[in-house]
Design a protein around this motif. Sequence first.
Motif, short mmCIF file in Angstrom:
data_model
loop_
_atom_site.label_atom_id
_atom_site.label_comp_id
_atom_site.label_asym_id
_atom_site.label_seq_id
_atom_site.Cartn_x
_atom_site.Cartn_y
_atom_site.Cartn_z
N MET A 1 0.82 -1.19 0.00
CA MET A 1 0.00 0.00 0.00
C MET A 1 0.86 1.26 0.00
N SER A 2 1.95 1.24 0.75
CA SER A 2 2.79 2.43 0.80
C SER A 2 3.49 2.67 -0.55
N PHE A 3 3.75 1.59 -1.29
CA PHE A 3 4.35 1.74 -2.62
C PHE A 3 3.41 2.51 -3.55
N ILE A 4 2.12 2.16 -3.49
CA ILE A 4 1.13 2.83 -4.34
C ILE A 4 1.02 4.30 -3.93
N LEU A 5 1.03 4.58 -2.65
CA LEU A 5 0.95 5.95 -2.17
C LEU A 5 2.19 6.73 -2.59
N CYS A 6 3.35 6.10 -2.48
CA CYS A 6 4.60 6.74 -2.92
C CYS A 6 4.57 6.99 -4.43
N PHE A 7 4.09 6.04 -5.17
CA PHE A 7 4.03 6.17 -6.62
C PHE A 7 3.11 7.32 -7.02
N ARG A 8 2.00 7.44 -6.35
CA ARG A 8 1.06 8.52 -6.68
C ARG A 8 1.65 9.87 -6.32
N TRP A 9 2.29 9.99 -5.18
CA TRP A 9 2.88 11.28 -4.80
C TRP A 9 4.02 11.64 -5.72
N VAL B 1 2.41 13.10 -8.75
CA VAL B 1 1.88 14.43 -8.43
C VAL B 1 3.02 15.44 -8.38
N ASN B 2 4.14 15.06 -7.79
CA ASN B 2 5.29 15.97 -7.74
C ASN B 2 5.81 16.30 -9.13
N LYS B 3 5.82 15.31 -10.02
CA LYS B 3 6.27 15.57 -11.39
C LYS B 3 5.34 16.53 -12.10
N ILE B 4 4.04 16.38 -11.87
CA ILE B 4 3.07 17.28 -12.49
C ILE B 4 3.23 18.69 -11.94
N ILE B 5 3.45 18.82 -10.64
CA ILE B 5 3.65 20.13 -10.02
C ILE B 5 4.90 20.80 -10.58
N ILE B 6 5.98 20.05 -10.73
CA ILE B 6 7.22 20.60 -11.29
C ILE B 6 6.99 21.04 -12.73
N LEU B 7 6.26 20.27 -13.51
CA LEU B 7 5.97 20.63 -14.90
C LEU B 7 5.14 21.91 -14.98
N VAL B 8 4.14 22.02 -14.13
CA VAL B 8 3.31 23.23 -14.12
C VAL B 8 4.15 24.44 -13.72
N LYS B 9 5.03 24.29 -12.75
CA LYS B 9 5.91 25.39 -12.35
C LYS B 9 6.81 25.82 -13.50
N ARG B 10 7.35 24.85 -14.25
CA ARG B 10 8.21 25.19 -15.39
C ARG B 10 7.44 25.88 -16.49
N ILE B 11 6.19 25.48 -16.71
CA ILE B 11 5.35 26.13 -17.72
C ILE B 11 5.09 27.57 -17.33
N ILE B 12 4.76 27.80 -16.07
CA ILE B 12 4.50 29.17 -15.59
C ILE B 12 5.77 30.00 -15.69
N PHE B 13 6.91 29.45 -15.29
CA PHE B 13 8.18 30.17 -15.38
C PHE B 13 8.52 30.50 -16.83
N SER B 14 8.28 29.56 -17.73
CA SER B 14 8.57 29.79 -19.15
C SER B 14 7.70 30.90 -19.71
N THR B 15 6.44 30.92 -19.31
CA THR B 15 5.55 31.98 -19.77
C THR B 15 6.04 33.34 -19.32
N PHE B 16 6.42 33.45 -18.04
CA PHE B 16 6.94 34.72 -17.53
C PHE B 16 8.29 35.07 -18.16
N LEU B 17 9.10 34.08 -18.47
CA LEU B 17 10.38 34.34 -19.12
C LEU B 17 10.17 34.92 -20.52
N ILE B 18 9.26 34.35 -21.28
CA ILE B 18 8.97 34.89 -22.61
C ILE B 18 8.35 36.27 -22.49
N TYR B 19 7.45 36.46 -21.54
CA TYR B 19 6.81 37.76 -21.36
C TYR B 19 7.85 38.81 -20.98
#
Length: 80
Positions: free
Chosen positions: A1-9, A12-30
């Motif tokens: 069970m902890s493996f599944i919880l770790c896998f999901r987190w 989620v962390n990868k998605i959060i990092i990707l969203v942060k990079r997208i926002i940073f890239s938008t501000f960099l271009i702006y």
Amino acid sequence: MSFILCFRWNNVNKIIILVKRIIFSTFLIYGYNMIAVNFQLVVPINAITISLVTFLGAPGLLALVLFKLIIMWGIYGRYF
């Protein structure tokens, strides 16, 4: 069970990092466009340019600017 919880987190962390990079890239271009408007070298903010800068970072932005310079030189026979 902890493996599944770790896998999901982990995903989620990868998605959060990707969203942060997208926002940073938008501000960099702006931010670049705020400076480049004086030189008529504005890079449009769209999905292609944001994804290129997201995955390549500052070298991706530099490549877009160089590509724009090459296109302008070919069309107008000058840089500006």
